[in-house]
Design an enzyme around this catalytic site. Structure first.
Site, PDB file in Angstrom:
ATOM      1  N   GLU A  93       0.712  -1.119  -0.102  1.00 10.46           N
ATOM      2  CA  GLU A  93      -0.077  -0.001  -0.187  1.00 10.46           C
ATOM      3  C   GLU A  93       0.805   1.315   0.017  1.00 10.46           C
ATOM      4  OE1 GLU A  93      -3.171  -0.011  -0.725  1.00 10.46           O
ATOM      5  OE2 GLU A  93      -4.185  -1.629   0.134  1.00 10.46           O
TER       6      GLU A  93
ATOM      7  N   GLU B  73     -15.691   8.573  -3.005  1.00 13.01           N
ATOM      8  CA  GLU B  73     -14.967   7.835  -4.256  1.00 13.01           C
ATOM      9  C   GLU B  73     -16.091   8.071  -5.384  1.00 13.01           C
ATOM     10  OE1 GLU B  73     -12.708   4.144  -3.688  1.00 13.01           O
ATOM     11  OE2 GLU B  73     -14.362   3.403  -4.724  1.00 13.01           O
TER      12      GLU B  73
ATOM     13  N   ARG C 267     -10.772   9.741  -5.907  1.00 10.33           N
ATOM     14  CA  ARG C 267     -10.408   8.742  -4.762  1.00 10.33           C
ATOM     15  C   ARG C 267     -10.363   7.395  -5.248  1.00 10.33           C
ATOM     16  NH1 ARG C 267     -12.949   7.913   1.238  1.00 10.33           N
ATOM     17  NH2 ARG C 267     -11.573   6.368   2.019  1.00 10.33           N
TER      18      ARG C 267
ATOM     19  N   HIS D 189      -5.924  -2.982  -7.154  1.00  7.23           N
ATOM     20  CA  HIS D 189      -6.958  -3.652  -6.262  1.00  7.23           C
ATOM     21  C   HIS D 189      -7.954  -4.215  -7.142  1.00  7.23           C
ATOM     22  CE1 HIS D 189      -5.178  -0.994  -3.250  1.00  7.23           C
ATOM     23  NE2 HIS D 189      -5.999  -1.471  -2.277  1.00  7.23           N
TER      24      HIS D 189
ATOM     25  N   HIS E  45      -4.429  -9.239   2.019  1.00  9.29           N
ATOM     26  CA  HIS E  45      -4.757  -8.007   1.235  1.00  9.29           C
ATOM     27  C   HIS E  45      -3.723  -7.391   0.426  1.00  9.29           C
ATOM     28  CE1 HIS E  45      -7.002  -4.927  -0.586  1.00  9.29           C
ATOM     29  NE2 HIS E  45      -6.162  -3.747   0.316  1.00  9.29           N
TER      30      HIS E  45
END
Length: 372
Positions: free
Chosen positions: A197, A249, A253, A260, A277
């Protein structure tokens, strides 16, 4: 946006990154020893009951310390201990939180404290958004991934067998407390998952930061405190900038989802739990980089660069053999899909992302090159 500096910033006692959302604004506090710092808990609502929501892995490490810190401010401090892992991010586990709150006669002033990684944070936030139609909560992330991403921005959700994070709400915390000291107990695999991330913020928003990550990745893997402080701070600054402009979003965003769409398909296809994840995101970034090249947005050298970096972070760069049709099926229920058309976050220039559709034939080529 301003770019990252060329060298790590020495860790200050506390660095504050504001999230500007009007009456829902709050601060991300980053520093060493925040769990034990009385200032961490000042300015929060007082109530008869506070509840620490955590899991079976984190509770033995930090729940008692957090409870001791909260005890002067609340009549009772409950501890709600959930099973650990993405496989438990579901209705049944969420209901454990509601049942514990109801059994304790928790009211609308009760404050929830999410002590754990992204799963605990997401479920606590969703519980806070839902219990009595909304009660306050505080994020106390204990994983690197949660500190730089999932605890920030108010996205809360649980998984469904047909899709990841498909049931949830936008609900902002009162505060996010990133205690860098808790990262010392993080398993190596979880550390790498968090690095995924951090890595994503470079291609989507700050080319200089991408270079900084490449230069300091070994220090991050070694948990160098100054390097970690800078990486967490810069990641939070970028996310705060994005969320401040697009809380729900509606557009910008979505760039935070680089990697993802592929990554969520991997997680859902494996039944949640086999891959972390961040591992899905790491592999997904390689796939999205490949697709960016196939669409002519980026040169082949970009894919090579991203694959090397993801590998150095000790993350997978090849997805599981789910089959191209299964990948496509899972990605069509992604939240960014419109009318069944898959929309990907892709890179059109270092530091700038774009969301667009891609022909299935090209997606299949990407999957053939990077899955199975």
């Amino acid at each position: 946006m301003t770019s990252a500096s060329a060298a790590p910033i020495a860790a200050a006692p506390v660095v504050t990154v504001p999230i500007a959302l009007g009456d829902r604004s709050y601060d991300i506090r980053i520093g060493d020893g925040l769990l034990d710092d009385p200032a961490s808990w000042q300015g929060l609502p007082r109530a008869a009951v506070a509840a620490i929501v955590t899991n079976t892995t984190v509770a033995p490490l930090y729940a008692q310390r957090l409870a001791a810190a909260l005890a002067p401010h609340y009549g009772r401090v409950l501890q709600i201990e959930l099973p650990d892992g993405e496989a438990h991010k579901d209705w049944q586990t969420l209901d454990q939180i509601f049942s514990a709150l109801l059994a304790a006669s928790a009211d609308r002033k009760t404050v929830l404290f999410a002590l754990g990684g992204g799963v605990v944070g997401d479920m606590t936030g969703f519980a806070a958004a839902s219990y009595m139609r909304g009660i306050p909560f505080v994020q106390v992330p204990t994983t690197l991934l949660a500190q730089v991403d999932s605890s920030v921005g108010g996205k809360t959700a649980i998984n469904h067998p047909l899709g990841k994070n498909m049931i949830g709400a936008f609900y902002q915390p009162l505060r996010v407390l990133c205690d860098l000291a808790v990262l010392d107990t993080l398993p190596e695999r979880e550390l790498s998952a968090g690095l995924a991330e951090i890595i994503k913020y470079g291609p989507i928003a700050d080319a200089d930061f991408l270079g900084w990550i490449e230069d300091h990745l070994d220090a991050l893997l070694a948990r160098d405190r100054a390097a970690m402080a800078h990486a967490v701070r810069r990641s939070c600054e970028i996310k705060a900038w994005v969320v401040g402009q697009d809380e729900r979003e509606g557009g910008l965003r979505a760039i935070l989802n680089f990697g993802h769409t592929f990554g969520h398909a991997i997680e859902a296809g494996l039944g949640y739990g086999e891959w972390l994840h961040g591992e899905g995101v790491g592999c997904g970034m390689v796939m999205a980089s490949d697709l960016s090249v196939r669409l002519g947005l980026m040169p082949p050298a970009f894919l090579d660069r991203m694959q090397r970096l993801v590998e150095r972070a000790r993350l997978p760069v090849r997805g599981p053999a789910l089959g191209a049709e299964r990948y496509l099926e899972l990605m069509r229920v992604d939240k960014k899909a419109e009318g069944g058309e898959i929309r990907f976050v892709l890179i059109e220039q270092l530091g700038r992302a774009v969301m667009r559709a891609a022909p299935d034939a090209l997606v299949r080529e990407t999957l053939a090159a990077h899955a199975g």
